[in-house]
Design a protein around this motif. Sequence first.
Motif, PDB file in Angstrom:
ATOM      1  N   LEU A 104      10.805   9.456  -5.179  1.00  0.00           N
ATOM      2  CA  LEU A 104      11.400   9.087  -3.905  1.00  0.00           C
ATOM      3  C   LEU A 104      10.375   8.427  -2.993  1.00  0.00           C
ATOM      4  O   LEU A 104      10.668   7.449  -2.303  1.00  0.00           O
ATOM      5  CB  LEU A 104      11.933  10.339  -3.199  1.00  0.00           C
ATOM      6  CG  LEU A 104      13.424  10.607  -3.302  1.00  0.00           C
ATOM      7  CD1 LEU A 104      13.745  11.848  -2.503  1.00  0.00           C
ATOM      8  CD2 LEU A 104      14.237   9.422  -2.807  1.00  0.00           C
ATOM      9  N   ALA A 105       9.160   8.967  -2.970  1.00  0.00           N
ATOM     10  CA  ALA A 105       8.120   8.423  -2.094  1.00  0.00           C
ATOM     11  C   ALA A 105       7.873   6.955  -2.397  1.00  0.00           C
ATOM     12  O   ALA A 105       7.676   6.136  -1.494  1.00  0.00           O
ATOM     13  CB  ALA A 105       6.834   9.235  -2.240  1.00  0.00           C
ATOM     14  N   VAL A 106       7.902   6.604  -3.662  1.00  0.00           N
ATOM     15  CA  VAL A 106       7.695   5.206  -4.049  1.00  0.00           C
ATOM     16  C   VAL A 106       8.922   4.369  -3.692  1.00  0.00           C
ATOM     17  O   VAL A 106       8.814   3.309  -3.072  1.00  0.00           O
ATOM     18  CB  VAL A 106       7.382   5.109  -5.553  1.00  0.00           C
ATOM     19  CG1 VAL A 106       7.383   3.650  -6.000  1.00  0.00           C
ATOM     20  CG2 VAL A 106       6.030   5.753  -5.842  1.00  0.00           C
ATOM     21  N   GLU A 107      10.104   4.864  -4.052  1.00  0.00           N
ATOM     22  CA  GLU A 107      11.324   4.078  -3.819  1.00  0.00           C
ATOM     23  C   GLU A 107      11.569   3.832  -2.333  1.00  0.00           C
ATOM     24  O   GLU A 107      12.065   2.789  -1.934  1.00  0.00           O
ATOM     25  CB  GLU A 107      12.532   4.801  -4.419  1.00  0.00           C
ATOM     26  CG  GLU A 107      12.581   4.697  -5.945  1.00  0.00           C
ATOM     27  CD  GLU A 107      13.729   5.507  -6.525  1.00  0.00           C
ATOM     28  OE1 GLU A 107      14.467   6.132  -5.741  1.00  0.00           O
ATOM     29  OE2 GLU A 107      13.866   5.508  -7.767  1.00  0.00           O
ATOM     30  N   LEU A 108      11.206   4.817  -1.504  1.00  0.00           N
ATOM     31  CA  LEU A 108      11.439   4.682  -0.062  1.00  0.00           C
ATOM     32  C   LEU A 108      10.206   4.143   0.656  1.00  0.00           C
ATOM     33  O   LEU A 108      10.121   4.207   1.883  1.00  0.00           O
ATOM     34  CB  LEU A 108      11.860   6.030   0.521  1.00  0.00           C
ATOM     35  CG  LEU A 108      13.165   6.592  -0.068  1.00  0.00           C
ATOM     36  CD1 LEU A 108      13.413   7.999   0.449  1.00  0.00           C
ATOM     37  CD2 LEU A 108      14.338   5.682   0.291  1.00  0.00           C
ATOM     38  N   HIS A 109       9.266   3.622  -0.088  1.00  0.00           N
ATOM     39  CA  HIS A 109       8.036   3.060   0.502  1.00  0.00           C
ATOM     40  C   HIS A 109       7.339   4.060   1.419  1.00  0.00           C
ATOM     41  O   HIS A 109       6.783   3.699   2.446  1.00  0.00           O
ATOM     42  CB  HIS A 109       8.352   1.775   1.274  1.00  0.00           C
ATOM     43  CG  HIS A 109       8.670   0.624   0.390  1.00  0.00           C
ATOM     44  ND1 HIS A 109       8.403  -0.675   0.736  1.00  0.00           N
ATOM     45  CD2 HIS A 109       9.232   0.575  -0.838  1.00  0.00           C
ATOM     46  CE1 HIS A 109       8.814  -1.476  -0.240  1.00  0.00           C
ATOM     47  NE2 HIS A 109       9.313  -0.755  -1.196  1.00  0.00           N
ATOM     48  N   GLY A 110       7.423   5.334   1.071  1.00  0.00           N
ATOM     49  CA  GLY A 110       6.708   6.343   1.850  1.00  0.00           C
ATOM     50  C   GLY A 110       7.422   6.808   3.088  1.00  0.00           C
ATOM     51  O   GLY A 110       6.890   7.647   3.827  1.00  0.00           O
ATOM     52  N   LYS A 111       8.641   6.298   3.343  1.00  0.00           N
ATOM     53  CA  LYS A 111       9.375   6.765   4.540  1.00  0.00           C
ATOM     54  C   LYS A 111      10.047   8.090   4.233  1.00  0.00           C
ATOM     55  O   LYS A 111      11.287   8.195   4.209  1.00  0.00           O
ATOM     56  CB  LYS A 111      10.429   5.733   4.937  1.00  0.00           C
ATOM     57  CG  LYS A 111       9.876   4.450   5.528  1.00  0.00           C
ATOM     58  CD  LYS A 111      11.006   3.587   6.043  1.00  0.00           C
ATOM     59  CE  LYS A 111      10.484   2.331   6.697  1.00  0.00           C
ATOM     60  NZ  LYS A 111      11.570   1.513   7.252  1.00  0.00           N
ATOM     61  N   VAL A 112       9.269   9.106   4.019  1.00  0.00           N
ATOM     62  CA  VAL A 112       9.808  10.344   3.493  1.00  0.00           C
ATOM     63  C   VAL A 112       8.903  11.512   3.883  1.00  0.00           C
ATOM     64  O   VAL A 112       7.702  11.349   4.050  1.00  0.00           O
ATOM     65  CB  VAL A 112       9.928  10.222   1.942  1.00  0.00           C
ATOM     66  CG1 VAL A 112       8.558  10.203   1.301  1.00  0.00           C
ATOM     67  CG2 VAL A 112      10.776  11.307   1.353  1.00  0.00           C
ATOM     68  N   PHE A 113       9.522  12.641   4.114  1.00  0.00           N
ATOM     69  CA  PHE A 113       8.765  13.886   4.264  1.00  0.00           C
ATOM     70  C   PHE A 113       9.111  14.795   3.096  1.00  0.00           C
ATOM     71  O   PHE A 113      10.280  14.891   2.707  1.00  0.00           O
ATOM     72  CB  PHE A 113       9.113  14.591   5.573  1.00  0.00           C
ATOM     73  CG  PHE A 113       8.479  13.944   6.772  1.00  0.00           C
ATOM     74  CD1 PHE A 113       7.149  14.161   7.078  1.00  0.00           C
ATOM     75  CD2 PHE A 113       9.216  13.107   7.591  1.00  0.00           C
ATOM     76  CE1 PHE A 113       6.561  13.561   8.174  1.00  0.00           C
ATOM     77  CE2 PHE A 113       8.628  12.503   8.688  1.00  0.00           C
ATOM     78  CZ  PHE A 113       7.296  12.730   8.987  1.00  0.00           C
ATOM     79  N   LEU A 114       8.096  15.439   2.539  1.00  0.00           N
ATOM     80  CA  LEU A 114       8.288  16.218   1.320  1.00  0.00           C
ATOM     81  C   LEU A 114       7.961  17.690   1.543  1.00  0.00           C
ATOM     82  O   LEU A 114       6.970  18.023   2.188  1.00  0.00           O
ATOM     83  CB  LEU A 114       7.377  15.683   0.203  1.00  0.00           C
ATOM     84  CG  LEU A 114       7.481  14.187  -0.098  1.00  0.00           C
ATOM     85  CD1 LEU A 114       6.473  13.799  -1.173  1.00  0.00           C
ATOM     86  CD2 LEU A 114       8.893  13.833  -0.530  1.00  0.00           C
ATOM     87  N   LEU A 143       0.831  -1.209   0.000  1.00  0.00           N
ATOM     88  CA  LEU A 143       0.000   0.000   0.000  1.00  0.00           C
ATOM     89  C   LEU A 143       0.865   1.259   0.000  1.00  0.00           C
ATOM     90  O   LEU A 143       0.567   2.236  -0.693  1.00  0.00           O
ATOM     91  CB  LEU A 143      -0.885   0.024   1.238  1.00  0.00           C
ATOM     92  CG  LEU A 143      -2.323  -0.429   1.093  1.00  0.00           C
ATOM     93  CD1 LEU A 143      -3.037  -0.282   2.429  1.00  0.00           C
ATOM     94  CD2 LEU A 143      -3.051   0.381   0.027  1.00  0.00           C
ATOM     95  N   ALA A 144       1.927   1.249   0.795  1.00  0.00           N
ATOM     96  CA  ALA A 144       2.793   2.426   0.894  1.00  0.00           C
ATOM     97  C   ALA A 144       3.343   2.803  -0.480  1.00  0.00           C
ATOM     98  O   ALA A 144       3.439   3.979  -0.830  1.00  0.00           O
ATOM     99  CB  ALA A 144       3.936   2.171   1.874  1.00  0.00           C
ATOM    100  N   VAL A 145       3.680   1.784  -1.286  1.00  0.00           N
ATOM    101  CA  VAL A 145       4.198   2.060  -2.620  1.00  0.00           C
ATOM    102  C   VAL A 145       3.081   2.529  -3.544  1.00  0.00           C
ATOM    103  O   VAL A 145       3.196   3.536  -4.240  1.00  0.00           O
ATOM    104  CB  VAL A 145       4.879   0.799  -3.192  1.00  0.00           C
ATOM    105  CG1 VAL A 145       5.217   0.999  -4.667  1.00  0.00           C
ATOM    106  CG2 VAL A 145       6.138   0.490  -2.393  1.00  0.00           C
ATOM    107  N   GLU A 146       1.954   1.807  -3.523  1.00  0.00           N
ATOM    108  CA  GLU A 146       0.859   2.150  -4.437  1.00  0.00           C
ATOM    109  C   GLU A 146       0.298   3.539  -4.174  1.00  0.00           C
ATOM    110  O   GLU A 146      -0.120   4.240  -5.088  1.00  0.00           O
ATOM    111  CB  GLU A 146      -0.271   1.108  -4.307  1.00  0.00           C
ATOM    112  CG  GLU A 146       0.082  -0.216  -4.977  1.00  0.00           C
ATOM    113  CD  GLU A 146      -1.006  -1.258  -4.755  1.00  0.00           C
ATOM    114  OE1 GLU A 146      -2.001  -0.937  -4.086  1.00  0.00           O
ATOM    115  OE2 GLU A 146      -0.832  -2.390  -5.238  1.00  0.00           O
ATOM    116  N   LEU A 147       0.276   3.935  -2.908  1.00  0.00           N
ATOM    117  CA  LEU A 147      -0.280   5.244  -2.546  1.00  0.00           C
ATOM    118  C   LEU A 147       0.813   6.316  -2.465  1.00  0.00           C
ATOM    119  O   LEU A 147       0.590   7.404  -1.943  1.00  0.00           O
ATOM    120  CB  LEU A 147      -1.044   5.145  -1.225  1.00  0.00           C
ATOM    121  CG  LEU A 147      -2.236   4.175  -1.249  1.00  0.00           C
ATOM    122  CD1 LEU A 147      -2.817   4.008   0.150  1.00  0.00           C
ATOM    123  CD2 LEU A 147      -3.307   4.688  -2.206  1.00  0.00           C
TER     124      LEU A 147
END
Lengths: 337, 337, 337, 337
Positions: free
Chosen positions: B73-83, A73-77
């Motif tokens: 980046l959000a996808v590559e880091l699986h959302g472990k990111v602040f933008l 989900l984290a990747v898809e969203l």
Amino acid sequence: MGALYMGNKPLLHVDQRVSVVVEQLLRLLHHCGAPPTDVDLLHGPGTTMGDVLKGAEPRSTLFTGSQRVAERLAVELHGKVFLEDAGFDWKILGPDVRDLDYVAWQCDQDAYACTGQKCSAQSILFAHSNWVIAGLLDRITDLATSRKLSDLTVGPVLSWTTKSILDHTKRLLQIPGAKLLFGGKPLSGHSIPEVYGAVEPTAVFIPLEQALLPEHFGVVTTEVFGPFQVVTEWQDGQLPQVLDACERMSHHLTAAVVSNDINFVQHVLGNTVNGTTYVGIRARTTGAPQNHWFGPAGDPRGAGIGTPEAIRLVWSCHREIITDFGPVPPPSFLVQS
Amino acid sequence: MGALYMGNKPLLHVDQRVSVVVEQLLRLLHHCGAPPTDVDLLHGPGTTMGDVLKGAEPRSTLFTGSQRVAERLAVELHGKVFLEDAGFDWKILGPDVRDLDYVAWQCDQDAYACTGQKCSAQSILFAHSNWVIAGLLDRITDLATSRKLSDLTVGPVLSWTTKSILDHTKRLLQIPGAKLLFGGKPLSGHSIPEVYGAVEPTAVFIPLEQALLPEHFGVVTTEVFGPFQVVTEWQDGQLPQVLDACERMSHHLTAAVVSNDINFVQHVLGNTVNGTTYVGIRARTTGAPQNHWFGPAGDPRGAGIGTPEAIRLVWSCHREIITDFGPVPPPSFLVQS
Amino acid sequence: MGALYMGNKPLLHVDQRVSVVVEQLLRLLHHCGAPPTDVDLLHGPGTTMGDVLKGAEPRSTLFTGSQRVAERLAVELHGKVFLEDAGFDWKILGPDVRDLDYVAWQCDQDAYACTGQKCSAQSILFAHSNWVIAGLLDRITDLATSRKLSDLTVGPVLSWTTKSILDHTKRLLQIPGAKLLFGGKPLSGHSIPEVYGAVEPTAVFIPLEQALLPEHFGVVTTEVFGPFQVVTEWQDGQLPQVLDACERMSHHLTAAVVSNDINFVQHVLGNTVNGTTYVGIRARTTGAPQNHWFGPAGDPRGAGIGTPEAIRLVWSCHREIITDFGPVPPPSFLVQS
Amino acid sequence: MGALYMGNKPLLHVDQRVSVVVEQLLRLLHHCGAPPTDVDLLHGPGTTMGDVLKGAEPRSTLFTGSQRVAERLAVELHGKVFLEDAGFDWKILGPDVRDLDYVAWQCDQDAYACTGQKCSAQSILFAHSNWVIAGLLDRITDLATSRKLSDLTVGPVLSWTTKSILDHTKRLLQIPGAKLLFGGKPLSGHSIPEVYGAVEPTAVFIPLEQALLPEHFGVVTTEVFGPFQVVTEWQDGQLPQVLDACERMSHHLTAAVVSNDINFVQHVLGNTVNGTTYVGIRARTTGAPQNHWFGPAGDPRGAGIGTPEAIRLVWSCHREIITDFGPVPPPSFLVQS
């Protein structure tokens, strides 16, 4: 409810096997006056919900469930998600033994209450040898083996079958030095369908050095969402290995440090990162007496549940309004840059 | 600095064209006593940094830069990111005209100070027709056209070339009713290399109805990281269209509502979601007189910069420690569930 | 209730004429399970309560009532007291006239609802001449004169007799330029005992310059705990005199600034000190739609009522516990000073 | 400085013997750019300051000094005062002995650093007998008797003469069982004027039961603003008497609970009310390593010093502004009450 409090219009989806319960809750809310259009509910499989999320582009999503789905989900969203996922939760018993009956009772509750089906269930117990010598494991065995279907102190497991739990038990017992403390058998005399699990409360003892080996660590720290735990023992001088094990676990939901030795407690807290951590001789991993922030730590996607601060984090965000109504400065102050 | 304050060990990377500046800042910190091992610095292209991120699996990443890289980046880091990404920032001038010279000066500063190279720059101006009648656009033209290289009130653009800015200007001018208010020409008499941009401060007027058409909206709301803005005009009755435009923009960094009419201000605030929003006759989109939370709103990945709350959000996280040192309840209270 | 929430054991005393009501409230609490020993109640005259306070040396006292008793208590208790005393509350109508019916209705409510017996009642109205020209006083007159005993929109006054209210009215009417706007007569056709007051809702107009004279200011700003108010008018240029009047009043409970002109509002707020101040076209002095901090400002003895912060201020106090469990530094660090 | 931060115009008065120091501080502020009219300074005796206060009617007063003057001021100013007065501060050593050298060093510092002239000085030491057996008192004696004028580890006392300190010592030594641990003699070889005090660091041991007797409690708990302390000893079972002594003291500034036994610590904290309380094996009564809230607890007049919260409490107050700009409800909602 947190999503509603903060003014969102949530779309709710829960596992289709228990979705009927949530529907009744919503009908109760409507009965009490909640506007029917304030929450949408989707019955159906997770794949359907996934398709809806892709199309709807919600501003935010809160996911509670398995680690595997969470990462997908984290990747898809694109990371627009808060996660409250896997709970392989540990409890460390410090060297200061006291209140033995209470600590044993709490261990039994943390591991087996609700048939172990709670993301905050005790998954691994690191007992200092002083506790083992004092008879803690015998006391836990007494408690766990007294659980039975007839008084609902044990029941069916929704997401693991009997076979998968017993297979996992067998794999663990192949580790050198491993031994079955209790359980490891199917429940008998019941009509629970085969798609569910039905096993006795089970504990497998694994020696600490073996558990830490790379070839075993993965299986030892696999979360079983049922009445199952791993038990290990540590001695003076082995605390660094215990902390190393806690650090190497991939998710950090709840934890317990059972000790009234304030320096021991501070040392463990300073070297771990779990989100909801109970400390003191009464420490538990689950079933908190009041409503705490509940969630993992150390991950920007980590969700929180329960407290006003947690609701604000997940269901709202900071917005800064700066008012500047005047007066304006004189023209001589207005230079270009 | 926020990352350091909260006890992290950050790895710092900035665009390679300005990375030398950050290195000097780090050397200054070392000179003042900062331990050299507390921050790592990576010189090099973004692709190298991307590879390092993939291998290092950092607990969290703060990214400031373009929207395109941010989403990747959000996808590559699986959302472990602040933008803290794209800043196509709007300013709305309300119907109550006053302090004309000040408001014109602020518009010029917001759009063209630092040659428009700030993520908080004013990218589009929605002027109520009362302001146009009062001569605001003429006053802004006077200010913008007085900027020149010799006193550094205009300068080179790092990330857009002269040609790309002028091409973008031409595309906008093909929209029916569009007109060039000022600028649209290369700077002359300079030795700025061709890889950089060198254009006069530029403003293109687009009629509101045309800007809102689906075929134009994308290009009208494209952020130019340089001395460039779009201007449009609205009349009584057209506020819904203005708010619709603000809602349709994909990112929500800063905004300004220039009005001392408290009911107008509240209406606009209640129908927009930008993160750092200035309101009142002195409202600006950039260059705040003191240090506010600075960041987008409405996105769980939204970073904040500047204030203690922002630093805590991005560089730390909530961890809940519950102490429960006793005493324990009597045995009769210990029942299984 | 705030005192109980914070863990105190309060001794409760209210005016003996209404003490029976509080007793019933306590009995209701007991019925719901409150331990009977948690609150003590004293029936009787204030002098008896004073004697008890002297002997009991309570850690803190909250007093709500007249200014005269408040000051005596502060001395007798050596300042160990929080006060929520006199409420001569003002309302200023700014120059921007709008929503006339609503503002008139709110004025009528603030001055005469509950027969004016509330410490937050509107005691003086500073109306900008734009409002007078627009007919506000006529509208208020219509509303106030429609109040009658039969529908309980007016009723008996507990602490002032009919004679004392009418005598006060006469004193005010002797001021040059004063005139009776409405009321000033006893109610008829009732059996209210003579120890109570029974008068029509009353308003006396006093010219601003006269009200400010030292020989009149005291009587003009005397609080009548009943259906009574003073009305005055101000014009452009006279705001300094209005603010001076507000500053010279000795107590600062509630206030209202009725205006949507944000600069006017900010100017008045910046030059006054009242504790609970409502601003905006809907501003009131009393009957807040939700539960605000309610209390005076500018006095270290000022009590607050209602909100968690107010309860903490009055019924608890800051206590700072610093934990310092170790480790200890090496001996070489231990030098004498 | 707190008063200035919050926008007050303070009038400063300090004891005339040290007033010259404060004047130099003010001159330093002026040198750094502080407007000379922002603070007034009054040189002179306390009686003059008292007269000025009576005439000036300040909105608030912060008094730091003796309990006697504090109570008089509270009455004269009708309670418009914050107090940070008498500091007869206690330290309790729990049953768990460890880090003996450190605890002894801290006791010496708390009692005798700055020649004991600090309102947070350790005035009485309740040592569990385990500490006495371990040799704590001998270690403190070694430290205290090594203090000497030549290295400024002891010095003149401003507010008590040599004679008054020695007379107080003699009175204490007449209590049955009392004994001089060390000190009790004038300093020699100096030119300190007779109006000041010059005595060796002194400690008098008083048996706990004797100290608690009503005829002795007053003199035992008299604060000496100099290098002087009372020492007593308690055993298992006597904690209630120790806590009773702490409760009976009239003022509650700082305190220390020296123990790493978390249950002991919580019990003592739950039964005492001191404002600034240090707990743990490193606990001190004074000289905190960082800037804590510093002030008494349990008194509505209690001042706080140091932290932002303390400054807000003393030098500002809550003021509640409620904005209510509209819109107004329709006429049908406007009913009288």
